[in-house]
Design an enzyme around this catalytic site. Structure first.
Site, PDB file in Angstrom:
ATOM      1  N   ASP A  37     109.945  55.572  76.573  1.00  0.00           N
ATOM      2  CA  ASP A  37     110.729  54.928  77.627  1.00  0.00           C
ATOM      3  C   ASP A  37     110.014  53.652  78.082  1.00  0.00           C
ATOM      4  OD1 ASP A  37     112.512  54.421  79.650  1.00  0.00           O
ATOM      5  OD2 ASP A  37     112.442  56.434  80.496  1.00  0.00           O
ATOM      6  N   ASP A  38     110.684  52.530  77.970  1.00  0.00           N
ATOM      7  CA  ASP A  38     110.145  51.235  78.422  1.00  0.00           C
ATOM      8  C   ASP A  38     108.876  50.809  77.665  1.00  0.00           C
ATOM      9  OD1 ASP A  38     112.173  51.530  80.258  1.00  0.00           O
ATOM     10  OD2 ASP A  38     110.932  51.279  82.036  1.00  0.00           O
ATOM     11  N   CYS A  77     117.869  52.012  80.022  1.00  0.00           N
ATOM     12  CA  CYS A  77     117.750  53.388  79.518  1.00  0.00           C
ATOM     13  C   CYS A  77     119.055  54.030  79.043  1.00  0.00           C
ATOM     14  CB  CYS A  77     117.146  54.266  80.605  1.00  0.00           C
ATOM     15  SG  CYS A  77     115.643  53.591  81.342  1.00  0.00           S
ATOM     16  N   HIS A 133     119.556  61.423  80.796  1.00  0.00           N
ATOM     17  CA  HIS A 133     120.082  60.178  81.370  1.00  0.00           C
ATOM     18  C   HIS A 133     121.445  59.760  80.825  1.00  0.00           C
ATOM     19  CE1 HIS A 133     118.521  56.440  83.710  1.00  0.00           C
ATOM     20  NE2 HIS A 133     119.554  57.041  84.256  1.00  0.00           N
ATOM     21  N   ASP A 318     113.350  52.907  74.089  1.00  0.00           N
ATOM     22  CA  ASP A 318     114.740  52.709  74.519  1.00  0.00           C
ATOM     23  C   ASP A 318     115.038  51.305  75.030  1.00  0.00           C
ATOM     24  OD1 ASP A 318     113.351  52.892  76.926  1.00  0.00           O
ATOM     25  OD2 ASP A 318     114.955  53.998  77.931  1.00  0.00           O
TER      26      ASP A 318
HETATM   27 CA    CA Z   1     113.927  52.719  79.497  1.00  0.00          CA
END
Ligand code: CA
Length: 504
Positions: A37-38, A77, A133, A318
């Protein structure tokens, strides 16, 4: 000898598409997709980082293929996860360019083919461990509140189990409430005396409906109760790793698909104490180290169970990393380049927002230590897996998915598998890639931080045109000098949007 001739004949008669698929004599490979993530394009050792050490993730590059032109292709995301799960651009949905919130319904449409349902249909046991999410429930179903969303004290459905997963353990989102784990359809550790209850908080600081898009419900939720179900941030990666390894152990006798979606390295950056101070760049690097440790645990489990040879492992992110210009990231001050040489960051349509690390390891099939410059995107994983298993994709599914299996297998026909790629920013700026050319319909990055971008916006033109072969950092706007190319790309983008699909 008598078997050789019929086999040869069969091979000669086999359709070309099947010849680059897996060796049919071997069992179906397990498939693991690890999504960070990120995590930025410059955040890993195998993409040039020196201030963090990522030996386990780097192993996937040394033992497999490293892609240099892979894209999320959304810059935040939720849309990236929709792309990965459905093979379809998320801006074709009601979520558009933004994220879902705890009180939003399941984004994946009823009956839509997903990566999970495709693999389940092909005989795989399918598991999702980590950040979902993509919403839960549907308006109008029992327990649904039009203002407050699904009933977190009851059954959370439809959700992962209704779109193809046999097992789910994870969190609804990250960086937003509630910070809970859900196992299958129930919240883990929920105290009936402290049920989860949301309220809409009218205070301006809790108004996060910045996209001003039509929504099913307001997004200014706060938790009125139920905080006893909250997980401990510092334990989250450990818990997810335990669950992922247990899943692999439990399903080692059958083909399995594991989608492991970590919360590292999204805010809040809270690694376990055992990783504190292990990197040269503070908590940012420590959180990457925790992610790398987790990948190492998964790879070790595959080896211990003698599954490594027959498992295709993907690793990606992502969206791009967060530099946040106005208070530049401590890691960048320390000389770490979060997005490597790329301009921009998460939420933006510049390369830093959506060009991501992408690795694939499949011993005996994907050449060790190889590199691919193929233009690929997360939405291509579905068609790639369908190609691997020789499962046809129905016309009304995976509308924006192109198989990159020929590139993975190093086949000569692997040339420009994808003719174009559309990217979007969180504020809705579109860009389109064709070959080395990229058109951005907008004058800046179209994200949270674009106003602080140290490079000047394209003030003199209506949009931006870059030649990424010469200018990967998107510094030389060629828009005004190339009206014909701008017109061509503008028309192509309009066509892809209007057609509802990019796959023929
Ligand atoms: Ca993200």
């Amino acid at each position: 000898m008598k078997h050789t001739l019929p086999l040869l004949t069969a091979l000669l008669l086999a359709p070309l598409a099947a010849l680059h698929a897996a060796d049919v004599s071997k069992p179906k490979p397990n498939i693991i997709f690890i999504l960070a993530d990120d995590l930025g394009y410059g955040d890993l050792g195998c993409y040039g980082a020196t201030k963090v050490k990522t030996p386990n993730i780097d192993r996937l590059a040394h033992e497999g293929m490293r892609f240099t032109d892979a894209h999320s292709p959304a810059s935040v995301c939720t849309p990236s996860r929709y792309n990965l799960m459905t093979g379809r651009y998320c801006w074709r949905t009601w979520a558009d360019h933004g994220t879902v919130w705890a009180n939003d319904p399941l984004l994946i449409e009823h009956g839509r083919l997903t990566l999970a349902s495709l693999l389940k249909g092909a005989g795989y046991f399918t598991g999702c461990v980590g950040k979902w999410h993509l919403g839960f429930g549907r308006p109008g179903t029992p327990g649904w509140d039009d203002m407050l969303g699904p009933d977190f004290n009851g059954e959370l459905k439809p959700g992962p189990l209704e779109v193809g997963f046999d097992y789910f353990y994870g969190m609804p989102g990250v960086g937003q409430i509630p910070n809970i784990f859900i196992e299958n359809r129930r919240v883990v550790g929920l105290d009936p005396n402290d049920p989860i209850r949301f309220i809409n908080d009218p205070r301006p600081e809790y108004q996060v409906n910045y996209l001003q898009r039509p929504r099913t419900a307001p997004t200014n939720l706060q938790m009125a109760s139920g905080k006893s179900a909250n997980y401990v941030f510092e334990d989250a990666a450990l818990r997810l790793t335990e669950k992922a390894v247990a899943f692999i152990e439990q399903h080692r006798e059958e083909p399995f698909f594991l989608y492991l979606a970590h919360r590292n390295i999204h805010n809040p950056k809270k690694p376990n104490a055992r990783f504190a101070g292990t990197s040269e760049i503070g908590v940012y690097g420590d959180f990457i180290h925790e992610l790398d440790w987790s990948v190492g645990e998964v790879l070790a489990a595959l080896e211990q169970l003698k599954l490594a040879e027959n498992t295709l492992v993907f690793f990606s992110s992502d969206n791009g990393g967060v530099k946040a210009y106005e208070r530049i990231n401590h890691a960048e001050i320390e000389g770490h380049r979060i997005n490597g040489p790329l301009r921009g960051q998460k939420t933006e349509v510049y390369e830093g927002g959506h060009r991501v690390p992408f690795l694939a390891r499949w011993p005996g099939h994907v050449k060790a230590g190889s590199e691919s410059r193929q233009l690929i995107a997360l939405n291509d994983v579905l068609a790639t897996c369908a190609d691997l298993l020789r499962v046809p994709i129905p016309r009304d599914a995976a509308e924006d998915s192109f198989s990159f299996m020929p590139a993975l297998l190093g086949k000569p026909e692997a040339k420009d598998l994808r003719q174009s790629l559309v990217n979007d920013s969180m504020m809705g700026w579109f860009s389109i890639r064709e070959g080395q050319w990229k058109l951005i319909v907008g004058q800046d990055g179209g994200g949270f931080y674009s106003k602080q971008d140290p490079l000047p916006p394209a003030a003199e033109s209506a949009g931006q045109l870059y030649n990424l072969d010469d200018d990967l950092g998107e510094t030389k706007n060629l828009y005004n000098e190339n009206p014909e190319r701008v017109a061509r790309l503008t028309a192509l983008l309009a066509k892809l949007r209007n057609d509802g699909r990019s796959r023929p």
